[in-house]
Design a protein around this motif. Structure first.
Motif, mmCIF file in Angstrom:
data_model
loop_
_atom_site.group_PDB
_atom_site.id
_atom_site.type_symbol
_atom_site.label_atom_id
_atom_site.label_comp_id
_atom_site.label_asym_id
_atom_site.label_seq_id
_atom_site.Cartn_x
_atom_site.Cartn_y
_atom_site.Cartn_z
ATOM 1 N N GLY A 1 0.878 -1.200 0.063
ATOM 2 C CA GLY A 1 -0.048 -0.182 0.136
ATOM 3 C C GLY A 1 0.667 1.286 -0.037
ATOM 4 O O GLY A 1 0.633 2.194 -0.800
ATOM 5 N N VAL A 2 1.980 1.266 0.910
ATOM 6 C CA VAL A 2 2.719 2.316 0.939
ATOM 7 C C VAL A 2 3.478 2.666 -0.601
ATOM 8 O O VAL A 2 3.615 3.723 -1.009
ATOM 9 N N LEU A 3 3.892 1.641 -1.156
ATOM 10 C CA LEU A 3 4.659 1.540 -2.108
ATOM 11 C C LEU A 3 3.694 2.255 -3.357
ATOM 12 O O LEU A 3 4.091 2.999 -4.235
ATOM 13 N N ILE A 4 2.636 1.588 -3.493
ATOM 14 C CA ILE A 4 1.548 2.111 -4.674
ATOM 15 C C ILE A 4 1.210 3.586 -4.213
ATOM 16 O O ILE A 4 1.359 4.348 -5.384
ATOM 17 N N LEU A 5 0.709 3.821 -3.202
ATOM 18 C CA LEU A 5 0.233 5.115 -3.104
ATOM 19 C C LEU A 5 1.619 6.198 -3.126
ATOM 20 O O LEU A 5 1.596 7.285 -3.437
ATOM 21 N N GLY A 6 2.700 5.733 -2.598
ATOM 22 C CA GLY A 6 4.010 6.588 -2.740
ATOM 23 C C GLY A 6 4.227 6.892 -3.981
ATOM 24 O O GLY A 6 4.686 7.806 -4.341
ATOM 25 N N THR B 1 2.371 6.795 -6.476
ATOM 26 C CA THR B 1 1.319 7.765 -7.015
ATOM 27 C C THR B 1 1.546 9.145 -6.879
ATOM 28 O O THR B 1 1.731 10.150 -7.633
ATOM 29 N N ALA B 2 2.126 9.468 -5.511
ATOM 30 C CA ALA B 2 2.468 10.955 -5.011
ATOM 31 C C ALA B 2 3.720 11.430 -5.872
ATOM 32 O O ALA B 2 3.686 12.567 -6.266
ATOM 33 N N ARG C 1 4.731 10.541 -8.636
ATOM 34 C CA ARG C 1 4.426 10.974 -10.208
ATOM 35 C C ARG C 1 3.535 12.039 -10.416
ATOM 36 O O ARG C 1 3.308 12.131 -11.483
ATOM 37 N N GLY C 2 2.998 12.656 -9.330
ATOM 38 C CA GLY C 2 2.135 13.593 -9.452
ATOM 39 C C GLY C 2 0.665 13.363 -9.863
ATOM 40 O O GLY C 2 0.235 14.095 -10.376
ATOM 41 N N GLU C 3 0.465 12.195 -9.714
ATOM 42 C CA GLU C 3 -0.953 11.742 -10.312
ATOM 43 C C GLU C 3 -1.980 12.417 -9.320
ATOM 44 O O GLU C 3 -1.880 12.308 -8.462
ATOM 45 N N ALA C 4 -3.305 12.560 -10.148
ATOM 46 C CA ALA C 4 -4.274 13.337 -9.370
ATOM 47 C C ALA C 4 -5.005 12.063 -8.761
ATOM 48 O O ALA C 4 -5.207 11.267 -9.291
ATOM 49 N N TRP C 5 -5.511 12.608 -7.646
ATOM 50 C CA TRP C 5 -6.316 11.707 -6.916
ATOM 51 C C TRP C 5 -7.963 12.157 -6.998
ATOM 52 O O TRP C 5 -8.671 11.572 -6.175
ATOM 53 N N SER C 6 -8.120 13.148 -7.738
ATOM 54 C CA SER C 6 -9.238 13.766 -7.504
ATOM 55 C C SER C 6 -10.448 12.386 -8.281
ATOM 56 O O SER C 6 -11.567 12.666 -8.088
ATOM 57 N N GLY D 1 -12.696 5.684 -10.801
ATOM 58 C CA GLY D 1 -11.497 6.015 -10.504
ATOM 59 C C GLY D 1 -10.438 5.292 -10.776
ATOM 60 O O GLY D 1 -10.382 4.103 -11.424
ATOM 61 N N SER D 2 -9.050 5.658 -10.464
ATOM 62 C CA SER D 2 -8.060 4.801 -10.853
ATOM 63 C C SER D 2 -7.924 3.555 -10.069
ATOM 64 O O SER D 2 -7.902 3.363 -8.704
ATOM 65 N N LEU D 3 -7.771 2.457 -10.787
ATOM 66 C CA LEU D 3 -7.650 0.918 -10.035
ATOM 67 C C LEU D 3 -6.064 1.042 -9.345
ATOM 68 O O LEU D 3 -5.883 0.312 -8.250
ATOM 69 N N TRP D 4 -5.205 1.805 -10.009
ATOM 70 C CA TRP D 4 -3.788 1.620 -9.475
ATOM 71 C C TRP D 4 -3.954 2.405 -7.834
ATOM 72 O O TRP D 4 -3.657 1.622 -7.103
ATOM 73 N N VAL D 5 -4.783 3.632 -7.635
ATOM 74 C CA VAL D 5 -4.739 4.224 -6.314
ATOM 75 C C VAL D 5 -5.778 3.285 -5.761
ATOM 76 O O VAL D 5 -5.394 3.184 -4.331
ATOM 77 N N GLY D 6 -6.923 2.724 -6.091
ATOM 78 C CA GLY D 6 -7.655 1.847 -5.322
ATOM 79 C C GLY D 6 -6.840 0.706 -4.733
ATOM 80 O O GLY D 6 -7.185 0.194 -3.753
ATOM 81 N N ASN D 7 -6.198 0.309 -5.621
ATOM 82 C CA ASN D 7 -5.341 -0.869 -5.053
ATOM 83 C C ASN D 7 -4.361 -0.447 -3.717
ATOM 84 O O ASN D 7 -4.278 -1.592 -2.896
ATOM 85 N N GLY D 8 -3.978 0.413 -3.900
ATOM 86 C CA GLY D 8 -3.252 1.013 -2.714
ATOM 87 C C GLY D 8 -3.793 0.912 -1.505
ATOM 88 O O GLY D 8 -3.610 0.683 -0.326
#
Length: 318
Positions: free
Chosen positions: A56-61, A63-64, A66-71, A188-195
């Protein structure tokens, strides 16, 4: 002599869907072997708590960074992914890894890989997917094959009844989680959702991990480190990203396409890596399970053509 201007002919794009499915099957099948190695040297709930938390930390880290939007991920979506994390991660693997302590990796993989068979029934009840004669036949074949192998393993004493019950409960969790994903339909993003899903599972398992086991029970080893690395990177991150992508672009039943490869793959990996003995009766039991999964996940001709066109258009979104 004049030459006609050349006309650019569009090249057909390479269909990556079979690659996604094949990679998912390999990762998912080998994860049972890695899990068996892991629980040999580490209590299962501690192993899973560390796995989910780090993933979870790796995925969300990432994401942050890479500056991807969480909106695109609303609070509702985040809550849904957290619920899915409890069902598809904490319960599914918490129960499954507890069972792996007294059940072989091959049998554990076989039982859980039958999830498309049971998903088809719940999908018919809750999602309105047709329950055809082919799916009913697949259900009966899948149940009979699993029951045959379970009965044989218990009769010769290679796998415990207690561990098999935990594995069956694990199967129920992943089936329910699959249906929940389609019913709740998070956006929304499956990548963020997986985190979010992994972090939620790690938080839920944390109190149980240190109440029911101790850090002193861990046996540090190179094989434990290797298994843990594979489970985090290959299992929690890549395999689940592929799984939820397939769920999103397919029906709940069709997303399980080619799961029939997993029972033989799981037993093959268990034999090659762990030296688990495979008898002729095991191989005979795999046949109806694999055939049952194939019948359940095989779409009708017309639906298959329609779904194939949808998948080809959506595969670039991964």
């Amino acid at each position: 002599m004049s030459l006609a201007p050349s006309v650019a002919v569009p090249r057909a794009g390479f269909n990556l869907l079979p690659l996604y499915i094949g990679l998912f099957c390999l990762l998912w099948s080998f994860a049972f072997v890695a899990g068996k190695v892991g629980v040999t040297d580490c209590p299962p709930l501690i192993l899973l708590t560390a796995r989910f938390s780090l993933a979870g930390v790796l995925i969300l880290g990432i994401t942050a960074l890479r500056g991807e939007a969480w909106s695109s991920l609303t609070w509702r979506d985040a809550g849904i992914f957290a619920i899915l994390g409890v069902a598809n991660n904490a319960l599914y693997l918490g129960l499954g890894y507890t069972g792996l302590q007294t059940v072989s990796a091959g049998l554990g993989g076989l039982i859980v890989s039958a999830n498309p068979v049971f998903t088809a029934v719940l999908a018919a009840l809750f999602l309105g997917e047709a329950l055809t004669w082919r799916k009913v036949a697949g259900l009966l074949l899948g149940i009979s094959g699993v029951a045959f192998i379970v009965w044989h393993r218990m009769s010769v004493g290679t796998d415990s009844f207690h561990g098999i019950l935990f594995t069956l409960a694990s199967l129920a969790s992943i089936v329910v989680g699959t249906i929940l994903f389609k019913v709740l339909a998070p956006k929304g993003s499956l990548w963020v959702g997986n985190g979010v899903q992994n972090l939620a599972a790690g938080v839920v398992l944390l109190p149980f991990a240190f109440t029911l086991s101790s850090l002193s029970d861990i046996v540090p080893s190179a094989r434990l480190a290797g298994a843990f690395a594979f489970l985090v990177l290959g299992g929690s991150i890549l395999a689940y990203l592929l799984w939820f992508h397939l769920l999103k672009v397919c029906g709940a039943t069709a997303a399980s396409a080619y799961h029939f490869l997993m029972p033989p793959l799981g037993m093959l990996f268990a034999f090659l890596v762990l030296g688990e003995h495979v008898e002729l009766r095991d191989l005979l039991g795999i046949v109806p399970v694999a055939l049952g999964i194939y019948l359940v996940t095989r779409p009708a001709a017309a639906a298959g053509q329609s779904r194939a066109s949808v998948l080809m258009k959506s595969e670039s979104k991964l």
